[in-house]
Write an enzyme that holds these catalytic residues in place. Sequence first.
Site, PDB file in Angstrom:
ATOM      1  N   HIS A 106      13.267 -32.337 -19.533  1.00  0.00           N
ATOM      2  CA  HIS A 106      13.269 -33.777 -19.888  1.00  0.00           C
ATOM      3  C   HIS A 106      13.051 -34.670 -18.664  1.00  0.00           C
ATOM      4  O   HIS A 106      13.643 -35.757 -18.570  1.00  0.00           O
ATOM      5  CB  HIS A 106      14.562 -34.172 -20.609  1.00  0.00           C
ATOM      6  CG  HIS A 106      14.795 -33.408 -21.882  1.00  0.00           C
ATOM      7  ND1 HIS A 106      14.172 -33.737 -23.051  1.00  0.00           N
ATOM      8  CD2 HIS A 106      15.551 -32.315 -22.143  1.00  0.00           C
ATOM      9  CE1 HIS A 106      14.556 -32.876 -24.001  1.00  0.00           C
ATOM     10  NE2 HIS A 106      15.375 -32.011 -23.467  1.00  0.00           N
ATOM     11  N   ASN A 113      16.621 -34.250 -30.571  1.00  0.00           N
ATOM     12  CA  ASN A 113      15.173 -34.060 -30.478  1.00  0.00           C
ATOM     13  C   ASN A 113      14.485 -34.740 -31.656  1.00  0.00           C
ATOM     14  O   ASN A 113      15.138 -35.134 -32.615  1.00  0.00           O
ATOM     15  CB  ASN A 113      14.837 -32.557 -30.574  1.00  0.00           C
ATOM     16  CG  ASN A 113      14.908 -31.859 -29.245  1.00  0.00           C
ATOM     17  OD1 ASN A 113      14.503 -32.395 -28.224  1.00  0.00           O
ATOM     18  ND2 ASN A 113      15.433 -30.662 -29.263  1.00  0.00           N
ATOM     19  N   TYR A 149      25.054 -29.731 -19.644  1.00  0.00           N
ATOM     20  CA  TYR A 149      24.598 -31.112 -19.408  1.00  0.00           C
ATOM     21  C   TYR A 149      25.454 -31.799 -18.347  1.00  0.00           C
ATOM     22  O   TYR A 149      24.952 -32.398 -17.407  1.00  0.00           O
ATOM     23  CB  TYR A 149      24.596 -31.917 -20.711  1.00  0.00           C
ATOM     24  CG  TYR A 149      23.330 -31.723 -21.505  1.00  0.00           C
ATOM     25  CD1 TYR A 149      23.007 -30.484 -22.038  1.00  0.00           C
ATOM     26  CD2 TYR A 149      22.433 -32.759 -21.703  1.00  0.00           C
ATOM     27  CE1 TYR A 149      21.846 -30.285 -22.753  1.00  0.00           C
ATOM     28  CE2 TYR A 149      21.262 -32.571 -22.416  1.00  0.00           C
ATOM     29  CZ  TYR A 149      20.975 -31.334 -22.938  1.00  0.00           C
ATOM     30  OH  TYR A 149      19.818 -31.149 -23.634  1.00  0.00           O
TER      31      TYR A 149
END
Length: 503
Positions: free
Chosen positions: A56, A129, A339
């Site tokens: 990303h 997404n 993350y």
Amino acid sequence: MKKDKKYTTNKGIPVPNDQASITTGKESSYTMLQDTHLTEKLGHFARERIPERVVHAKGAGAHGYFEVTNDLSKYTRAKFLSKVGKKTEMFVRFSTVGGERGSADAKRDPRGTAMKFYTEEGNYDLVGNNIPIFFIRDAIKFPDFIHTQKRHPQSNLADADMFWDFMSLTPESIHQATFLFTDRGTPLNYRHMHCFSSHTFMWYNEDNDYIWVKYHFKTAQGIETLTNEESIKICGENPDHATEDLFVAIEEGNYPQWDVYVQMMTKEEAKEYKFDPFDVTKVWYHGDYPLIPLGKMVLNRNPENYFAEVEQVAFAPSNFVPGIGPSPDRLLQGRLFSYEDTQRHRLGPNHHQIPINRPKNADVNIYQRDGPMNVSDNGGSKPNYYPNSMNGPEPDETFTPPTIEVDAEINRHTRPTEDVDFVQVGEFWRRVLSDEDKDHLVSNLVGHMGNAQERIQYRQSSLFYKAEPEYGTRVAEGLGLDVNRVKELSEMSQDERVEATKK
Ligand code: NDP
């Protein structure tokens, strides 16, 4: 008070001249190390880049809000969902997945849809997404999967062998691989696509009764996509087209909106559903679990500074607020770690102090102290340990989430490829795709798979065949493969298929 607009060093010292270094003479001359404005300027410039996101990396973002349009507060105690009309500030970042920071927006790739809700109970992140499913269902496969979407270790080129070797050896990927090669894999821009949580999450109420939910953000602009040819053309003409589209639309007051829905499943239903409801390679059929309206998301303000906001924003699906929690989705469970961990690496352990990441509507009362780039008051003179009898912040047991009961059998439980992994792809082909969608899907696949080794083409085509004979046949014919051989392979177990197509 009149603002001082004088140019200074980053220590606030006035700069007398920014067009000439301090040198030994008027013509060619030596530059003096004592020109500390010059050394500060060059030194800072050399450090302008932070590590780009491994995935990303290329993205665009905007501020906006979420507004509740339907009261579902009997299912969740989350305050930001407590009543109709309640608005919560948001920041949203859209992105591609595999490309580097300078890569083209129009490339075939899933689009990331990362959302931060600045609620009064802390920041809630939803990291999804534009496609409702994912390629793999266990986080342990993620680094390998991403390697196959990046560059070959020797040639530094995208590599169809890597891509399809992994996909065909990981048949659970077939559902998203199919979505990706429809025109939904090349959305027109970020405004004309849906956003999905993909994962299943837990919602629990004041009584700690819980249910499972999936979020769907449906674009109010309408779905629009690019054909393969259009996407290739735009990649060359304007690699930033989706970034530009979002920025310009918001500048012009043309605020994009998404209508937000949830699907809900009780814990009893989850035990009985025909698909594993926590397997992120599967959807919940709408006929079984209809979309229930929840709210709307509107993006109405561009960032003031790209780096400060879009680049430094840090999302982590582990950021839940009371009333929302994780599910036993194996991919989500890994993301709960990775993350936050990547943000610690990319921005440092105090990334929550960066303005875009700071809770805007909740206080932060912590015992964490120090660390690189700590720009807070660091807790001042308040106690830095717990428990203490110095009036430090206290936990509040009323926020205890529900107890989840599990039967445990701890091991590395592999989940073999099962026939059920092909069912939804078959439904997608037969019930959802139009004739034109199918033509584009087949031609997009043939164009990409045509660059892979023939034995890999056979393996992957046979998986498409297993999902739906017409689908596999058309891909195989497009690639010039022997359809009987593809059919034979489709009837084998995955182990036999791999053996029959090895190098
Ligand atoms: P339905 O038959 O009730 O509806 C079809 C879904 O597919 C709608 O959400 C539709 O909404 C979406 N869709 C339509 N055209 C396309 C396209 N070309 N590419 C991708 N999505 C499209 O769905 P079911 O729930 O019965 O599921 C049937 C199959 O549809 C599933 O196996 C799955 O592959 C696919 N699907 C299911 C979704 C779900 O959450 N249940 C979501 C998306 C697809 P829209 O056009 O607004 O996207």
